[in-house]
Design a protein around this motif. Structure first.
Motif, mmCIF file in Angstrom:
data_model
loop_
_atom_site.group_PDB
_atom_site.id
_atom_site.type_symbol
_atom_site.label_atom_id
_atom_site.label_comp_id
_atom_site.label_asym_id
_atom_site.label_seq_id
_atom_site.Cartn_x
_atom_site.Cartn_y
_atom_site.Cartn_z
ATOM 1 N N GLY A 89 0.222 9.211 1.131
ATOM 2 C CA GLY A 89 1.445 8.442 1.307
ATOM 3 C C GLY A 89 1.325 7.401 2.396
ATOM 4 N N SER A 90 2.299 6.527 2.437
ATOM 5 C CA SER A 90 2.324 5.419 3.382
ATOM 6 C C SER A 90 3.036 5.846 4.668
ATOM 7 C CB SER A 90 3.025 4.213 2.743
ATOM 8 O OG SER A 90 2.951 3.082 3.566
ATOM 9 N N LEU A 91 3.408 4.858 5.493
ATOM 10 C CA LEU A 91 4.081 5.103 6.765
ATOM 11 C C LEU A 91 5.168 4.050 6.910
ATOM 12 C CD1 LEU A 91 3.838 6.852 9.422
ATOM 13 C CD2 LEU A 91 2.455 4.985 10.343
ATOM 14 N N SER A 92 6.279 4.407 7.507
ATOM 15 C CA SER A 92 7.371 3.449 7.703
ATOM 16 C C SER A 92 6.886 2.259 8.517
ATOM 17 C CB SER A 92 8.539 4.141 8.405
ATOM 18 O OG SER A 92 9.579 3.211 8.659
ATOM 19 N N LYS A 93 7.186 1.058 8.055
ATOM 20 C CA LYS A 93 6.700 -0.158 8.716
ATOM 21 C C LYS A 93 7.776 -1.233 8.727
ATOM 22 C CE LYS A 93 3.544 -3.035 10.413
ATOM 23 N NZ LYS A 93 4.474 -4.124 10.774
ATOM 24 N N THR A 94 8.094 -1.726 9.907
ATOM 25 C CA THR A 94 9.017 -2.844 10.056
ATOM 26 C C THR A 94 8.278 -4.005 10.693
ATOM 27 O OG1 THR A 94 9.751 -2.011 12.211
ATOM 28 C CG2 THR A 94 11.047 -1.369 10.278
ATOM 29 N N PRO A 95 8.585 -5.244 10.293
ATOM 30 C CA PRO A 95 7.926 -6.394 10.895
ATOM 31 C C PRO A 95 8.153 -6.437 12.405
ATOM 32 C CG PRO A 95 9.096 -7.041 8.901
ATOM 33 C CD PRO A 95 9.510 -5.636 9.210
ATOM 34 N N GLY A 96 7.103 -6.808 13.135
ATOM 35 C CA GLY A 96 7.207 -6.927 14.583
ATOM 36 C C GLY A 96 6.741 -5.709 15.343
ATOM 37 N N THR A 97 6.345 -4.653 14.633
ATOM 38 C CA THR A 97 5.850 -3.442 15.290
ATOM 39 C C THR A 97 4.542 -3.008 14.633
ATOM 40 O OG1 THR A 97 7.044 -1.914 13.829
ATOM 41 C CG2 THR A 97 8.201 -2.696 15.795
ATOM 42 N N LEU A 98 3.686 -2.361 15.415
ATOM 43 C CA LEU A 98 2.424 -1.883 14.874
ATOM 44 C C LEU A 98 1.861 -0.783 15.754
ATOM 45 C CD1 LEU A 98 0.289 -2.507 12.587
ATOM 46 C CD2 LEU A 98 -0.963 -3.781 14.344
ATOM 47 N N SER A 99 1.429 0.305 15.138
ATOM 48 C CA SER A 99 0.715 1.360 15.856
ATOM 49 C C SER A 99 -0.732 1.356 15.387
ATOM 50 C CB SER A 99 1.358 2.727 15.608
ATOM 51 O OG SER A 99 1.407 3.026 14.229
ATOM 52 N N LEU A 100 -1.648 1.378 16.350
ATOM 53 C CA LEU A 100 -3.079 1.326 16.063
ATOM 54 C C LEU A 100 -3.753 2.578 16.603
ATOM 55 C CD1 LEU A 100 -2.165 -1.630 17.633
ATOM 56 C CD2 LEU A 100 -4.186 -2.350 16.384
ATOM 57 N N ILE A 101 -4.865 2.945 15.987
ATOM 58 C CA ILE A 101 -5.661 4.044 16.501
ATOM 59 C C ILE A 101 -7.135 3.637 16.505
ATOM 60 C CG2 ILE A 101 -5.850 5.168 14.234
ATOM 61 C CD1 ILE A 101 -5.796 7.875 15.780
ATOM 62 N N PHE A 102 -7.795 3.924 17.620
ATOM 63 C CA PHE A 102 -9.230 3.706 17.790
ATOM 64 C C PHE A 102 -9.866 5.084 17.905
ATOM 65 C CE2 PHE A 102 -12.840 3.748 20.629
ATOM 66 C CZ PHE A 102 -13.582 2.606 20.351
ATOM 67 N N VAL A 103 -10.890 5.348 17.093
ATOM 68 C CA VAL A 103 -11.586 6.632 17.153
ATOM 69 C C VAL A 103 -13.081 6.359 17.303
ATOM 70 C CG1 VAL A 103 -12.087 8.810 16.003
ATOM 71 C CG2 VAL A 103 -9.849 7.726 15.688
ATOM 72 N N GLY A 104 -13.640 6.794 18.409
ATOM 73 C CA GLY A 104 -15.063 6.586 18.629
ATOM 74 C C GLY A 104 -15.441 6.905 20.061
ATOM 75 N N ARG A 105 -16.730 7.079 20.287
ATOM 76 C CA ARG A 105 -17.210 7.310 21.651
ATOM 77 C C ARG A 105 -16.802 6.147 22.544
ATOM 78 N NH1 ARG A 105 -22.684 6.829 21.886
ATOM 79 N NH2 ARG A 105 -22.761 5.766 19.874
#
Length: 217
Positions: free
Chosen positions: A36-52
């Motif tokens: 499934g997707s995720l709730s998204k409104t223009p002007g906002t963003l959540s990011l994830i970085f995974v790595g050493r």
């Protein structure tokens, strides 16, 4: 055992052409149903970085770009702190960030906790200087999360498949454009990216003949 053509060439260079070597790509496992997707409104963003947290993963590249992006952004950073001096430099880059930019250094997490964490973010970001596969990239795709990555991985043509972006590290403007596009996206656009990301992971497992390659190996 080489997982790609470059590893095969490395084996030949180090051990000679007479060594027996076969290529069989990384086997990431099965891809479950679309989560499934995720709730998204223009002007906002959540990011994830995974790595050493190491220069090769190039986190500082991302941290330098984000202040130039308009909108409300949050970045979750997951990974072992392998280079203390590098981690300190990365933390210093976020010290003067405005309130609209939030960052969370989570450190290492158990592997079984990663899928849920990936699903809480809109996009996965990894400006890596080089990956022979990129297991975290695959995990993000199979969780239906579009990825923004460098072109130094095997994951190519992400824009064409609607699964994200694979961009040159020499083109910072392209990264800024992609990040702003992600921030400005509405629910409809994001839903298409999410579905495209999962489809890319699904198609990779279905079409890569990995089972036959490993049986041959």
């Amino acid at each position: 055992h080489a997982t790609d053509e470059q590893e095969w060439l490395d084996i030949q260079a180090n051990f000679g052409s007479r060594v027996k070597a076969r290529v069989a790509g990384n086997f990431p496992g099965r891809v479950g149903p679309y989560p499934g997707s995720l709730s998204k409104t223009p002007g906002t963003l959540s990011l994830i970085f995974v790595g050493r947290l190491h220069p090769i993963k190039n986190l500082d590249f991302l941290l330098r770009l984000l202040p130039g992006i308009s909108g409300e952004l949050s970045l979750t950073i997951v990974g072992s702190e392998e280079d203390a001096a590098y981690v300190h430099r990365c933390q210093q880059l976020t010290r003067e960030w405005p309130d609209r930019l939030q960052v969370h250094f989570e450190g290492e997490i158990p592997p079984d906790k990663l899928p849920a964490m990936l699903r809480q973010a809109h996009i996965f970001v990894l400006p890596t200087r080089g990956e022979n596969f990129g297991h975290a990239i695959f995990e993000a795709l199979q969780q239906g999360r579009p990825v923004l990555i460098s072109d130094q991985t095997p994951w190519k043509g992400l824009q064409a498949s609607g699964a994200g972006w694979d961009l040159s590290l020499e083109d910072q403007k392209a990264w800024i454009v992609a990040l702003q596009q992600a921030v400005d996206a509405d629910q409809s656009a994001y839903d298409q990216w999410s579905a495209g990301a999962w489809q890319r992971a699904h198609d990779f497992v279905q079409n890569s003949n990995l089972k036959q390659a490993y049986l041959k190996l």
